[in-house]
Design an enzyme around this catalytic site. Structure first.
Site, PDB file in Angstrom:
ATOM      1  N   ASP A 244       0.763  -1.280  -0.031  1.00 42.94           N
ATOM      2  CA  ASP A 244       0.132   0.139   0.161  1.00 42.94           C
ATOM      3  C   ASP A 244       0.757   1.350   0.162  1.00 42.94           C
ATOM      4  OD1 ASP A 244      -2.557   1.482   0.623  1.00 42.94           O
ATOM      5  OD2 ASP A 244      -1.389   2.076   2.386  1.00 42.94           O
TER       6      ASP A 244
ATOM      7  N   LYS B 214       1.650   4.307  -3.077  1.00 39.65           N
ATOM      8  CA  LYS B 214       1.669   5.712  -2.863  1.00 39.65           C
ATOM      9  C   LYS B 214       3.140   6.357  -3.319  1.00 39.65           C
ATOM     10  CE  LYS B 214      -1.812   5.268   0.781  1.00 39.65           C
ATOM     11  NZ  LYS B 214      -1.979   5.024   2.246  1.00 39.65           N
TER      12      LYS B 214
END
Lengths: 371, 371
Positions: B229, B233
């Site tokens: 995750d 980003k």
């Protein structure tokens, strides 16, 4: 592929911020002219200082403005004539006001009504009477009017995304409860040096002298110490948060100029006598220290209570406001959505390059809206 | 006064973020319809989940969507038919994708080419192959194309102004040197609890359990601990800063899933065996403590070196990353203009309301551009 378009740029002010802006403008113009899908040509058609102006009656782009401005003997047009000149340009016009001039600020409604957009770091326009605020946004396309657009990110926190963030919180329906922070690079430096979190720090009057020597203060440091600069910024934020603030002197603002020195005839006399009051400042520091806190010069807006204030406050040493470094600004937004841990924005809040960055960023936004 | 205009909104996803967005959309629609200068009417013409859809062939606005969606027996249209339906709407259309679905992400170029704008928190579209990234921005009006607009503020740091700030730094010609921060609310909570700045903290496996119980982790905590995750980003930020990043697995990403537990068949088995590795984590903590530091899980982009990485790092206890609280995110931009003290943005980086706020804020931007 869209046809190329031309947007005309008029710039007032070629000082610290103005010079940095003109350099950023050159970079931006270069990039936009190369856009593969929709090239935009930015033409600088007006550049003026308080004494001189550069422009061509036929709206030809200015070049070599630095040398030409030096040798120019043309005086700036009065504002109504400038507006007439700009409104007749063969395309959309954006006026960039890089001054802190009150008279120019008061003329924004005139320009906006004529469809000229404005980007500016000039706090005066947005922090003077609430009537001027209303006139500006009643004329602007991004207010209730149909004229030009107006953006002023750099009027608070220079290039830090403070105003855009507050606007987005409000527009998306968050409930802003409190805004609090250090809004002056000068005040930040003074108190971070006067009472560092880890102890030490000099006499207050000595820190003021150091700040002046480093160029962190206005030529006359009283213009920082009277708190009005911070009060203007709080006026802008409070108005954006929905409060009606009559003027930057309509709420409590603590001045760090001792009453006894208000009559000093010069900044030098003031600086010479300031050490007489170091004892009072040391007392404040010692009182905070006893509670495990430090003193900082902050501004805050309590939205539900409708209260705005500017002055000294004590903060726990672990508080982000206490831990600030150098001359950084910090702005904390306490809202319903963000709960107990605020949305915080922090970094340099003064200086030519970062202030100009906020102006250039606003220009980019206007150019997108003018498409 | 301009004539009123109508913009059509299609929403995919009605989960945590989706529900919050729909509530913010109702608020926004109400406000825009009352604008004195240029009222805009937002019509919700499509709402779908993975199982059901609500829409009318005649583009009539949906009402009572919550109860109607529950009783609906209509399956969602396949993506190409959805695109056909939307492109025939009698006005501009904005598609709001509140899912994290890969297939929908891959269809963005299709929608954009047809002039449909997209706002979304879906990281997959911008952090998968660099080919998909290029296709999206080659089609979009705010890329090199002439199709719809695309905005994705909430794909990094939820509603925090991270992407808009990075874009402005780049567009105004600043030189971004390094981006560093804590980009996961889960990782933030885990390490702020595991090794608080003031000492104490529990066993790592116990903190993972607490985080899961508080709803701070994905249903299977391994989906947070594998670092993917955060890697997604960082991929987005690195690309916006100008680096070519092939995929979120093309740079070093440290997984906090011990090698020995990679074969666990369930999240429960993993959680039951995680305490076996608490000794290793305690060692990391002790090593950092010896240097007066704390361990945090961070991501960073070194732009001049072209390096992106994600994993554990040690920070001085006075560093803003060490002082983070709760499950907050923090993002520091080190640039030429900002010098040694970075521009910092901090606050909640996860949660339905703040994620939806980023989406609603993007919708406001698109509506301004579609004027």
């Amino acid at each position: 592929m869209s046809p190329p378009r031309q947007v005309f740029i008029a710039v007032i002010g070629a000082g610290g911020v103005g010079k940095c802006f003109l350099s950023q403008l050159a970079h931006l113009a270069q990039n936009l002219s190369c856009s593969p899908s929709a090239p935009t040509y930015l033409s600088l058609i007006w550049l003026s200082t308080s004494q001189k102006a550069l422009y061509h009656a036929d709206y030809k782009s200015l070049s070599n403005w630095e040398s030409e401005l030096q040798s120019s003997t043309t005086a700036p047009l009065p504002i109504p004539q400038l507006a007439e000149y700009l409104v007749k340009a063969p395309g959309k016009v954006v006026l960039v006001d890089n001054t802190s001039n009150q008279e120019i600020a008061e003329s924004y409604p005139l320009f906006l009504k004529k469809g000229i957009s404005i980007v500016t770091p000039n706090k005066k326009a947005f922090s003077s009477s609430s009537q001027l605020w209303q006139e500006i946004f009643a004329a602007a396309a991004n207010g209730t009017g149909v004229g030009g657009y107006v953006f002023h990110e750099s009027s608070v926190g220079a290039g830090l995304p403070v105003i855009s963030t507050l606007k987005e919180l409000v527009e998306t329906g968050d409930e802003v409860r409190k805004i609090e922070g250090v809004f002056s690079g000068t005040m930040s430096f003074l108190f971070n040096s006067f009472q560092p979190v880890n102890g030490g720090g000099g006499k207050f009057s000595a820190e003021v002298k150091t700040a002046k020597e480093k160029g962190y203060t206005e030529p006359d440091p009283r213009d920082d110490l009277n708190g009005l600069d911070v009060a203007r910024k709080l006026t802008i934020l409070a108005r954006l948060a929905g409060l009606k603030v009559e003027s930057p002197t309509s709420f409590p603002v603590q001045s760090l100029i001792p009453k006894e020195l208000e009559s000093c005839s010069s900044g030098d006399e003031f600086l010479a006598r300031l050490p007489e009051f170091d004892g009072q400042m040391d007392q404040l520091k010692a009182d905070a220290e006893k509670e495990g806190k430090v003193v900082r010069f902050v501004g805050s807006v309590d939205v539900p209570k409708g209260e705005v204030k500017v002055g000294l406050e004590k903060f726990d040493k672990s508080h982000p406001i206490a831990a600030l470094k150098g001359s950084d600004n910090i702005i904390a937004f306490y809202t319903k959505r963000y709960g107990d841990n605020p949305l915080i924005i922090q970094g340099a809040g003064a200086g030519g390059e970062v202030t100009a960055m906020g102006v250039t960023g606003d220009l980019v936004k206007v150019l997108q809206l003018l498409h």
